[in-house]
Each structure stands twice: as C-alpha cells, then as structure tokens.
Motif scaffolding. Structure first.
Motif, PDB file in Angstrom:
ATOM      1  N   ASP A  28       0.855  -1.183   0.000  1.00  0.00           N
ATOM      2  CA  ASP A  28       0.000   0.000   0.000  1.00  0.00           C
ATOM      3  C   ASP A  28       0.894   1.237   0.000  1.00  0.00           C
ATOM      4  O   ASP A  28       2.117   1.148  -0.066  1.00  0.00           O
ATOM      5  CB  ASP A  28      -0.958  -0.001   1.194  1.00  0.00           C
ATOM      6  N   ARG A  29       0.264   2.403   0.074  1.00  0.00           N
ATOM      7  CA  ARG A  29       1.044   3.646  -0.031  1.00  0.00           C
ATOM      8  C   ARG A  29       1.889   3.923   1.211  1.00  0.00           C
ATOM      9  O   ARG A  29       2.878   4.654   1.136  1.00  0.00           O
ATOM     10  CB  ARG A  29       0.100   4.811  -0.312  1.00  0.00           C
ATOM     11  N   ALA A  62       4.891   1.981   0.458  1.00  0.00           N
ATOM     12  CA  ALA A  62       5.631   2.707  -0.577  1.00  0.00           C
ATOM     13  C   ALA A  62       6.438   3.845   0.031  1.00  0.00           C
ATOM     14  O   ALA A  62       7.577   4.112  -0.379  1.00  0.00           O
ATOM     15  CB  ALA A  62       4.660   3.253  -1.630  1.00  0.00           C
ATOM     16  N   LEU A  63       5.875   4.507   1.018  1.00  0.00           N
ATOM     17  CA  LEU A  63       6.591   5.587   1.699  1.00  0.00           C
ATOM     18  C   LEU A  63       7.808   5.047   2.427  1.00  0.00           C
ATOM     19  O   LEU A  63       8.904   5.610   2.350  1.00  0.00           O
ATOM     20  CB  LEU A  63       5.641   6.293   2.674  1.00  0.00           C
ATOM     21  N   ASP A  87      10.673   4.387   0.163  1.00  0.00           N
ATOM     22  CA  ASP A  87      11.177   5.528  -0.603  1.00  0.00           C
ATOM     23  C   ASP A  87      11.972   6.453   0.306  1.00  0.00           C
ATOM     24  O   ASP A  87      11.406   7.238   1.066  1.00  0.00           O
ATOM     25  CB  ASP A  87       9.989   6.268  -1.232  1.00  0.00           C
ATOM     26  N   GLN A 142      11.165  10.295  -0.063  1.00  0.00           N
ATOM     27  CA  GLN A 142       9.926  10.751   0.561  1.00  0.00           C
ATOM     28  C   GLN A 142      10.016  10.724   2.083  1.00  0.00           C
ATOM     29  O   GLN A 142       9.517  11.626   2.761  1.00  0.00           O
ATOM     30  CB  GLN A 142       8.746   9.891   0.091  1.00  0.00           C
ATOM     31  N   SER A 155      -1.843   3.347   5.876  1.00  0.00           N
ATOM     32  CA  SER A 155      -2.835   3.607   4.849  1.00  0.00           C
ATOM     33  C   SER A 155      -4.217   3.231   5.364  1.00  0.00           C
ATOM     34  O   SER A 155      -4.336   2.458   6.320  1.00  0.00           O
ATOM     35  CB  SER A 155      -2.509   2.812   3.574  1.00  0.00           C
ATOM     36  N   HIS A 196       0.524   8.772   4.329  1.00  0.00           N
ATOM     37  CA  HIS A 196       1.114   7.786   3.432  1.00  0.00           C
ATOM     38  C   HIS A 196       1.701   8.518   2.223  1.00  0.00           C
ATOM     39  O   HIS A 196       1.543   9.732   2.069  1.00  0.00           O
ATOM     40  CB  HIS A 196       0.121   6.689   3.030  1.00  0.00           C
ATOM     41  N   GLY A 197       2.410   7.769   1.395  1.00  0.00           N
ATOM     42  CA  GLY A 197       3.112   8.391   0.270  1.00  0.00           C
ATOM     43  C   GLY A 197       2.818   7.674  -1.017  1.00  0.00           C
ATOM     44  O   GLY A 197       1.685   7.265  -1.263  1.00  0.00           O
ATOM     45  N   GLY A 198       3.846   7.532  -1.841  1.00  0.00           N
ATOM     46  CA  GLY A 198       3.676   6.881  -3.124  1.00  0.00           C
ATOM     47  C   GLY A 198       3.787   7.863  -4.278  1.00  0.00           C
ATOM     48  O   GLY A 198       4.227   9.005  -4.117  1.00  0.00           O
ATOM     49  N   GLU A 223       1.673   9.573  -5.794  1.00  0.00           N
ATOM     50  CA  GLU A 223       0.841  10.769  -5.692  1.00  0.00           C
ATOM     51  C   GLU A 223       1.367  11.767  -4.663  1.00  0.00           C
ATOM     52  O   GLU A 223       0.744  12.801  -4.438  1.00  0.00           O
ATOM     53  CB  GLU A 223      -0.596  10.363  -5.344  1.00  0.00           C
ATOM     54  N   TRP A 225      -4.106  11.776   5.223  1.00  0.00           N
ATOM     55  CA  TRP A 225      -5.426  11.348   4.759  1.00  0.00           C
ATOM     56  C   TRP A 225      -6.474  11.305   5.866  1.00  0.00           C
ATOM     57  O   TRP A 225      -7.664  11.125   5.617  1.00  0.00           O
ATOM     58  CB  TRP A 225      -5.351  10.003   4.059  1.00  0.00           C
TER      59      TRP A 225
END
Length: 397
Positions: A30-31, A34-35, A38, A41, A70, A106-108, A110, A115
């Motif tokens: 999930d995002r 992903a964060l 990364d 980020q 997320s 969260h990241g990713g 986008e 959120w």
C-alpha cells in the motif's frame, strides 16, 4: 535553502527503513509501504516534521505524532474527504488540532498526504513523533528506533522498557534489584508520564517496603493514613487476581473442562477485570497529578502511597555523581551536582546520597525525565537521563 535537511542516506532514515521496509524487488502492499520504501519521501517527511517542531501555534509549541499507515490497514480512523498535502504549515495546524491522536500519512507516486486522523493504529505501526523544539523520534511497535535532538541523530542502545531496564541494571550493577522489581518500571511510567504531561514537573520518591529509615529525611505536608496508602496497592492486586481467574476460566472453557453454563460467569469476570484495570489506570494518573503541588510524591515499590508535597531533607555535602544517557548508553563519571540542573535535580541527588535504599524520579517542566539511584558498583549516586524518550505510548493518554 533546501527544506529537506535529512540526507536520503541518513542513519535516521535508514533506521526507519530497516525496521519495516520491504525487501529489494518486493512490491509495496500500500502507499504506507511505498513511503517506507522511498528514502527521498521519508527524508522529506522527517524534514517537514522537524521544521514543524520549531513553529508555534497560538503561542504553543507544536507536539504530536505521525502514523505511517494507509486506510486499508488502520483499525479506526477519521478520513478527510480530501487528503491534505504534507507541508510544514499543514502539519502545524493539524497537530495543533489533534495533539493526542496521530495524523495518518502515506506516500507513493501521488506524493505525501495526510489522509486522516488515527484513533486506533495498526498493530506494530511505525511513527514519527514531534517531542519538542527540534526533537524528532521514530518508533516501531512502541520501540524507539532513532532520535534527533539538537541537530544530532542517535540510535538508542535500548529500544523499549525491557531493554532499557537491562541497560540500567547492567551498567549500574543493579541486576538483583531488576529481578526483584521487574514489573515496577512499567507501572511507574504511568505516574511520571502524567507529571510530564501536566507541565509542572515533579518528583517521585520510591522506598523499599521493608525499610523505614527514610522517614526521618522526609517532611510531609500531606500524609495518607494506612488504609488510604493501600488503595492503589489493593487495586492492582485485585486486578491481577481477577485477571488470573478469568484466564483460567477461559482456558477451562476452551479445553472443555467446564460447560457452556460457565460462559455467563466468565463474562462477568472479564467485565470485573476491565473495571479494575480502568480503576488502576485512573489511580496511577491521579498520583501523577499530586506532583502539581510543590514537593515530592512518596510511595514504596509495592505501590503503597505515603503522601505528597514532601520536602526532602539532606545535608550540605558536595559530591560528584555519575550520569548514564539512556539513549546513547554513555556513562560519565565525576559530574558535579551543578551540572544536573535546578534544585529539584540537586535535591534528588543529595537525598539519594543520604538514603541509599531510595530511588527518585524527577520530571522537569520542559519534559525531561531522570532517575536518581545509588549504584554500589560505582559507590556513588547515578543519574539515568533522557528517560522521557521511552514514555512513547504512555504520554498520549
């Protein structure tokens, strides 16, 4: 000026990624994953949190936590209809509005987004906490991963309550005391964290149940009678007894040793356990609030509360102490009393020097927490500093 002050190869960022990051080649679930995968980020998020820690909103310093999760993983959260981009300004405003419940980030692809606000976090979650001016902590499942303070990054040699207790015991030669009172630190954390939260600070004196020699060195303003002194002690013992009975009842029901007619009795037991747990937690917090009155709170290792507003009596001797940094594990010997801080800290050191069976916790108005104890291996007073960084979960209640 580049707003990102954390290099992507910073040990702070590396500590976050190594704790939970996916293996090379894995696709993030999930995002939030992903964060964590990364570094760029993560570095930007940590930098934004750092800059937010230097800001003030309506005269108050910014405090609070960021949960890296997320929506699909959160247990209970209040989601925004439109996610808010992560920025210093937005973090300051949202943390001011929600200093207790963590912001969900969260990241990713986008970008970084807040959120929502998390009311019940995923088990084993990752966090960033703004703990003071320029002070940023990272944790995973309640274990401190990294600390940034005064521009320096430290990776704690102990990560949780148990490993911290082992560090203190090993360094100061207190292994036997740890074996005898292994369950005490967790209970005391609830009291001293309340002293930190209310902003007045305070001192908590701990005595041995079988030793009354300290009484001549303490002058109480407010002293409890014997029955009142046992309220917390009795509450905790009743809770532990009921919890053991409820667990045995559950095991008997699952194994078939008792029938379904025991289900109602078992439910009543668990309801009683829940009530007693809440009562004990409330009593711990109320004891911490007694520190709002000038003077020390005094209790023994078995949680008998003797009184508060106490003046500690001691002689005029000058001596050096040893200090143990709870984060770095660094031990300094021959530290003058004047380097410890104000009168509350110096009084605690002098009291322990004269009453070596006692320990004293001192919470400062600025949120620092220290423990003063006599260390036989050093033949002197030892001060364990920076304990506030291990009150991670308790400071939120």
């Amino acid at each position: 000026m580049d707003s990102c002050i954390f290099p992507v190869d910073s040990v702070f960022i590396d500590a976050l990624r190594r704790a939970v990051g996916p293996a090379p080649g894995d696709t993030p679930a999930d995002r939030a994953q992903a964060l964590l995968a990364d570094a760029a980020q993560l570095a930007q998020l940590c930098s934004d949190c750092f800059w937010a820690s230097l800001e003030q909103e309506e005269g108050r310093q910014v405090r609070g936590a960021i949960a890296l999760c997320s929506p699909s993983a959160s247990l209970l959260a209040r989601s925004f209809t439109r996610p808010v981009p992560v920025s210093v300004k937005n973090l300051v405003e949202l943390l001011t509005a929600s200093p207790r419940s963590p912001l969900a980030v969260h990241g990713g692809a986008e970008g970084l987004e807040v959120w929502g606000i998390v009311d019940s976090e995923p088990e084993g979650g990752t966090r960033l906490r703004i703990a003071g001016n320029g002070k940023l902590l990272a944790s995973r499942a309640g274990q401190v991963l990294a600390l940034m303070h005064q521009g320096e990054v430290s990776i704690p040699v102990a990560s949780d309550e148990a490993s911290l207790a082992q560090l203190v015991a090993r360094t100061l030669g207190m292994e036997r005391a740890l074996e005898q009172h292994a369950n005490v630190p967790g209970r005391l954390i609830r009291i001293v964290s309340t002293m930190i939260r209310h902003g007045h600070g305070g001192s908590l004196v701990l005595t041995l149940p079988e030793d009354d020699s300290w009484r001549s060195a303490v002058s109480f303003r407010f002293c409890f009678d014997e029955a009142s002194a046992r309220v917390l002690y009795d509450s905790v013992r009743n809770f532990e007894t009921m919890a053991d009975e409820a667990k045995r009842g559950y095991d008997d029901l699952v194994s078939g040793r008792t029938g379904c007619d025991s289900l109602i009795t078992l439910r009543e037991r668990f309801e009683a356990v829940s009530f007693l747990r809440g009562l004990s937690e409330s009593l711990f917090r109320r004891i911490g609030e007694l520190g709002l009155v000038d003077g020390a709170v005094v209790m023994d290792m078995e949680l008998r509360l003797y009184g508060f507003g106490a003046k500690l009596l001691y002689g005029p001797e000058e001596f050096d102490v040893a200090t143990l940094d709870a984060v770095t594990g660094r031990l300094r010997k021959h530290v003058p009393l004047a380097e410890l801080g104000g009168m509350r800290h110096q009084s605690a050191a002098r009291f322990v020097n004269a009453n070596r069976a006692c320990d004293v916790f001192v919470a400062s108005q600025d949120g620092r927490l220290s423990m003063f104890t006599w260390a036989d291996v050093l033949q002197g007073v030892a001060v364990v500093q920076h304990l506030e960084h291990f009150l991670w979960e308790q400071q939120e209640g």
